[in-house]
Design a protein around this motif. Structure first.
Motif, PDB file in Angstrom:
ATOM      1  N   TYR A   1       7.003 103.076   2.015  1.00 15.37           N
ATOM      2  CA  TYR A   1       7.466 101.754   2.460  1.00 15.37           C
ATOM      3  C   TYR A   1       6.952 101.500   3.865  1.00 15.37           C
ATOM      4  CZ  TYR A   1      10.520  98.027   4.090  1.00 15.37           C
ATOM      5  OH  TYR A   1      11.000  96.857   4.611  1.00 15.37           O
ATOM      6  N   LYS A   2       6.288 100.379   4.041  1.00 15.71           N
ATOM      7  CA  LYS A   2       5.813  99.950   5.359  1.00 15.71           C
ATOM      8  C   LYS A   2       6.539  98.663   5.711  1.00 15.71           C
ATOM      9  CE  LYS A   2       2.616 103.132   5.815  1.00 15.71           C
ATOM     10  NZ  LYS A   2       2.873 104.261   6.693  1.00 15.71           N
ATOM     11  N   HIS A   3       7.295  98.698   6.797  1.00 19.10           N
ATOM     12  CA  HIS A   3       8.079  97.524   7.200  1.00 19.10           C
ATOM     13  C   HIS A   3       7.284  96.592   8.116  1.00 19.10           C
ATOM     14  CE1 HIS A   3      11.843  95.350   7.585  1.00 19.10           C
ATOM     15  NE2 HIS A   3      11.706  95.341   8.899  1.00 19.10           N
ATOM     16  N   GLY A   4       6.165  97.079   8.637  1.00 18.69           N
ATOM     17  CA  GLY A   4       5.387  96.306   9.604  1.00 18.69           C
ATOM     18  C   GLY A   4       4.880  94.988   9.060  1.00 18.69           C
ATOM     19  N   ALA A   5       4.773  94.012   9.973  1.00 23.16           N
ATOM     20  CA  ALA A   5       4.339  92.674   9.586  1.00 23.16           C
ATOM     21  C   ALA A   5       2.969  92.322  10.154  1.00 23.16           C
ATOM     22  CB  ALA A   5       5.364  91.642  10.055  1.00 23.16           C
ATOM     23  N   GLY A   6       2.411  93.182  10.974  1.00 23.16           N
ATOM     24  CA  GLY A   6       1.166  92.826  11.662  1.00 23.16           C
ATOM     25  C   GLY A   6      -0.098  93.147  10.898  1.00 23.16           C
TER      26      GLY A   6
ATOM     27  N   TYR B   1       9.241  98.008  17.587  1.00 30.48           N
ATOM     28  CA  TYR B   1       8.725  97.862  16.221  1.00 30.48           C
ATOM     29  C   TYR B   1       8.936  99.147  15.423  1.00 30.48           C
ATOM     30  CZ  TYR B   1       6.449  93.729  18.160  1.00 30.48           C
ATOM     31  OH  TYR B   1       6.205  92.542  18.767  1.00 30.48           O
ATOM     32  N   ALA B   2       8.685 100.279  16.060  1.00 29.98           N
ATOM     33  CA  ALA B   2       8.886 101.568  15.379  1.00 29.98           C
ATOM     34  C   ALA B   2      10.361 101.769  15.053  1.00 29.98           C
ATOM     35  CB  ALA B   2       8.368 102.707  16.243  1.00 29.98           C
ATOM     36  N   GLU B   3      11.231 101.415  15.979  1.00 27.48           N
ATOM     37  CA  GLU B   3      12.667 101.552  15.735  1.00 27.48           C
ATOM     38  C   GLU B   3      13.118 100.638  14.599  1.00 27.48           C
ATOM     39  OE1 GLU B   3      14.858 101.132  19.373  1.00 27.48           O
ATOM     40  OE2 GLU B   3      14.110 103.054  20.138  1.00 27.48           O
ATOM     41  N   GLU B   4      12.584  99.425  14.565  1.00 29.39           N
ATOM     42  CA  GLU B   4      12.934  98.509  13.483  1.00 29.39           C
ATOM     43  C   GLU B   4      12.486  99.085  12.137  1.00 29.39           C
ATOM     44  OE1 GLU B   4      12.600  93.792  12.528  1.00 29.39           O
ATOM     45  OE2 GLU B   4      10.733  94.801  13.097  1.00 29.39           O
ATOM     46  N   GLY B   5      11.300  99.678  12.096  1.00 30.82           N
ATOM     47  CA  GLY B   5      10.817 100.312  10.872  1.00 30.82           C
ATOM     48  C   GLY B   5      11.705 101.471  10.456  1.00 30.82           C
ATOM     49  N   SER B   6      12.124 102.281  11.429  1.00 28.09           N
ATOM     50  CA  SER B   6      13.036 103.396  11.131  1.00 28.09           C
ATOM     51  C   SER B   6      14.364 102.881  10.596  1.00 28.09           C
ATOM     52  CB  SER B   6      13.274 104.243  12.381  1.00 28.09           C
ATOM     53  OG  SER B   6      12.075 104.862  12.775  1.00 28.09           O
TER      54      SER B   6
ATOM     55  N   GLY C   1      24.628  92.140   8.999  1.00 23.07           N
ATOM     56  CA  GLY C   1      25.658  92.077  10.034  1.00 23.07           C
ATOM     57  C   GLY C   1      26.513  93.329  10.166  1.00 23.07           C
ATOM     58  N   GLU C   2      26.319  94.312   9.297  1.00 23.12           N
ATOM     59  CA  GLU C   2      27.098  95.552   9.326  1.00 23.12           C
ATOM     60  C   GLU C   2      26.459  96.539  10.308  1.00 23.12           C
ATOM     61  OE1 GLU C   2      27.621  99.235   6.214  1.00 23.12           O
ATOM     62  OE2 GLU C   2      27.771  97.209   5.405  1.00 23.12           O
ATOM     63  N   LYS C   3      27.252  97.091  11.181  1.00 20.21           N
ATOM     64  CA  LYS C   3      26.731  98.091  12.113  1.00 20.21           C
ATOM     65  C   LYS C   3      26.496  99.394  11.361  1.00 20.21           C
ATOM     66  CE  LYS C   3      27.739 100.375  16.489  1.00 20.21           C
ATOM     67  NZ  LYS C   3      28.713 100.522  17.575  1.00 20.21           N
ATOM     68  N   MET C   4      25.251  99.900  11.454  1.00 15.11           N
ATOM     69  CA  MET C   4      24.881 101.128  10.751  1.00 15.11           C
ATOM     70  C   MET C   4      24.388 102.148  11.774  1.00 15.11           C
ATOM     71  SD  MET C   4      23.120  99.590   7.326  1.00 15.11           S
ATOM     72  CE  MET C   4      23.723 100.901   6.276  1.00 15.11           C
ATOM     73  N   GLU C   5      24.601 103.404  11.480  1.00 23.91           N
ATOM     74  CA  GLU C   5      24.209 104.491  12.379  1.00 23.91           C
ATOM     75  C   GLU C   5      22.963 105.191  11.851  1.00 23.91           C
ATOM     76  OE1 GLU C   5      25.874 105.207  15.256  1.00 23.91           O
ATOM     77  OE2 GLU C   5      27.283 103.577  14.827  1.00 23.91           O
ATOM     78  N   VAL C   6      22.020 105.430  12.743  1.00 22.21           N
ATOM     79  CA  VAL C   6      20.816 106.205  12.422  1.00 22.21           C
ATOM     80  C   VAL C   6      20.601 107.178  13.559  1.00 22.21           C
ATOM     81  CG1 VAL C   6      18.333 106.149  12.024  1.00 22.21           C
ATOM     82  CG2 VAL C   6      19.737 104.266  11.229  1.00 22.21           C
ATOM     83  N   ASP C   7      20.576 108.464  13.215  1.00 19.56           N
ATOM     84  CA  ASP C   7      20.393 109.501  14.224  1.00 19.56           C
ATOM     85  C   ASP C   7      21.383 109.298  15.366  1.00 19.56           C
ATOM     86  OD1 ASP C   7      18.346 110.613  12.666  1.00 19.56           O
ATOM     87  OD2 ASP C   7      16.854 109.319  13.602  1.00 19.56           O
ATOM     88  N   ASP C   8      20.897 109.006  16.561  1.00 19.37           N
ATOM     89  CA  ASP C   8      21.783 108.879  17.717  1.00 19.37           C
ATOM     90  C   ASP C   8      21.934 107.436  18.193  1.00 19.37           C
ATOM     91  OD1 ASP C   8      19.180 108.642  18.547  1.00 19.37           O
ATOM     92  OD2 ASP C   8      19.420 109.851  20.357  1.00 19.37           O
ATOM     93  N   ARG C   9      21.644 106.482  17.332  1.00 18.42           N
ATOM     94  CA  ARG C   9      21.768 105.074  17.718  1.00 18.42           C
ATOM     95  C   ARG C   9      22.247 104.256  16.529  1.00 18.42           C
ATOM     96  NH1 ARG C   9      17.626 102.265  16.056  1.00 18.42           N
ATOM     97  NH2 ARG C   9      15.847 103.331  15.203  1.00 18.42           N
ATOM     98  N   SER C  10      22.552 103.002  16.780  1.00 17.24           N
ATOM     99  CA  SER C  10      23.018 102.129  15.710  1.00 17.24           C
ATOM    100  C   SER C  10      22.136 100.887  15.638  1.00 17.24           C
ATOM    101  CB  SER C  10      24.477 101.738  15.937  1.00 17.24           C
ATOM    102  OG  SER C  10      24.608 101.004  17.128  1.00 17.24           O
ATOM    103  N   PHE C  11      22.223 100.202  14.506  1.00 17.45           N
ATOM    104  CA  PHE C  11      21.489  98.950  14.310  1.00 17.45           C
ATOM    105  C   PHE C  11      22.291  98.065  13.382  1.00 17.45           C
ATOM    106  CE2 PHE C  11      20.233 101.335  10.617  1.00 17.45           C
ATOM    107  CZ  PHE C  11      19.971 100.407   9.632  1.00 17.45           C
ATOM    108  N   THR C  12      21.942  96.782  13.365  1.00 15.00           N
ATOM    109  CA  THR C  12      22.616  95.811  12.520  1.00 15.00           C
ATOM    110  C   THR C  12      21.561  95.063  11.710  1.00 15.00           C
ATOM    111  OG1 THR C  12      24.330  95.566  14.200  1.00 15.00           O
ATOM    112  CG2 THR C  12      24.223  93.866  12.499  1.00 15.00           C
ATOM    113  N   PRO C  13      21.498  95.279  10.400  1.00 11.61           N
ATOM    114  CA  PRO C  13      20.493  94.595   9.576  1.00 11.61           C
ATOM    115  C   PRO C  13      20.666  93.082   9.605  1.00 11.61           C
ATOM    116  CG  PRO C  13      21.527  96.381   8.349  1.00 11.61           C
ATOM    117  CD  PRO C  13      22.327  96.186   9.602  1.00 11.61           C
TER     118      PRO C  13
END
Length: 172
Positions: A127-132, A25-30, A52-64
């Protein structure tokens, strides 16, 4: 910030502890914050083109995905809606600040800060991305801390500091 406000000595002791593992959850927020900053820095009104685009954050990647971009777009649109349009405002995206002059080890990053010179208003938006759990603005120590950080480090002659939380995935 919450730890420091309750017990300033705990900051030094916490620094000695082993680094904790981040949750999904923290990683998703980041990741959502990184996507928002990426779009804001480029003046993009929507993050949807990055699905669907691969994006880089710090030392890892994510796909929105669509859920992330829908939420991020609420935040981005809020910030663009807050613009006066007179061209004199200044925006600070992911504004890092250092308050060591007030207390050693105090620092942070405000998601977005906007200076409105015509009204002498400094607006700090978190900005708070959390849903809980909904995060409230009223007496929010973290947001107050961000407001202080922006006010002190930017040194602008603000008469008003406006604090806002945007949390699109959680009903208030």
């Amino acid at each position: 910030m919450y730890r420091w406000a309750a017990c300033p000595g705990s900051v030094r002791e916490a620094a000695k502890a082993p680094k904790s593992v981040s949750s999904a959850y923290a990683e998703e927020g980041s990741d959502a914050h990184a996507l928002a900053a990426y779009c804001l820095e480029r003046g993009e009104y929507s993050s949807a083109s990055h699905i669907g685009e691969k994006m880089e954050v710090d030392d890892r990647s994510f796909t929105p995905d669509k859920d992330m971009t829908d939420a991020v777009d609420v935040y981005i649109n809020h910030l663009f809606d807050e613009c006066s349009g007179d061209g004199n405002e200044q925006s600070f995206i992911e504004h890092g600040f250092d308050l060591s002059s007030i207390h050693e080890g105090c620092f942070g990053t405000a998601d977005h800060v906007r200076w409105h010179p015509a009204t002498k208003t400094l607006t700090v938006t978190d900005y708070k991305h959390g849903a809980g759990l909904p995060v409230e603005v009223e007496n929010n120590k973290q947001l107050l801390y961000y407001g202080l950080g922006a006010l002190v480090t930017l040194g602008l002659p603000a008469k008003t500091v406006k604090l806002t939380i945007v949390q699109p995935r959680c009903e208030h």
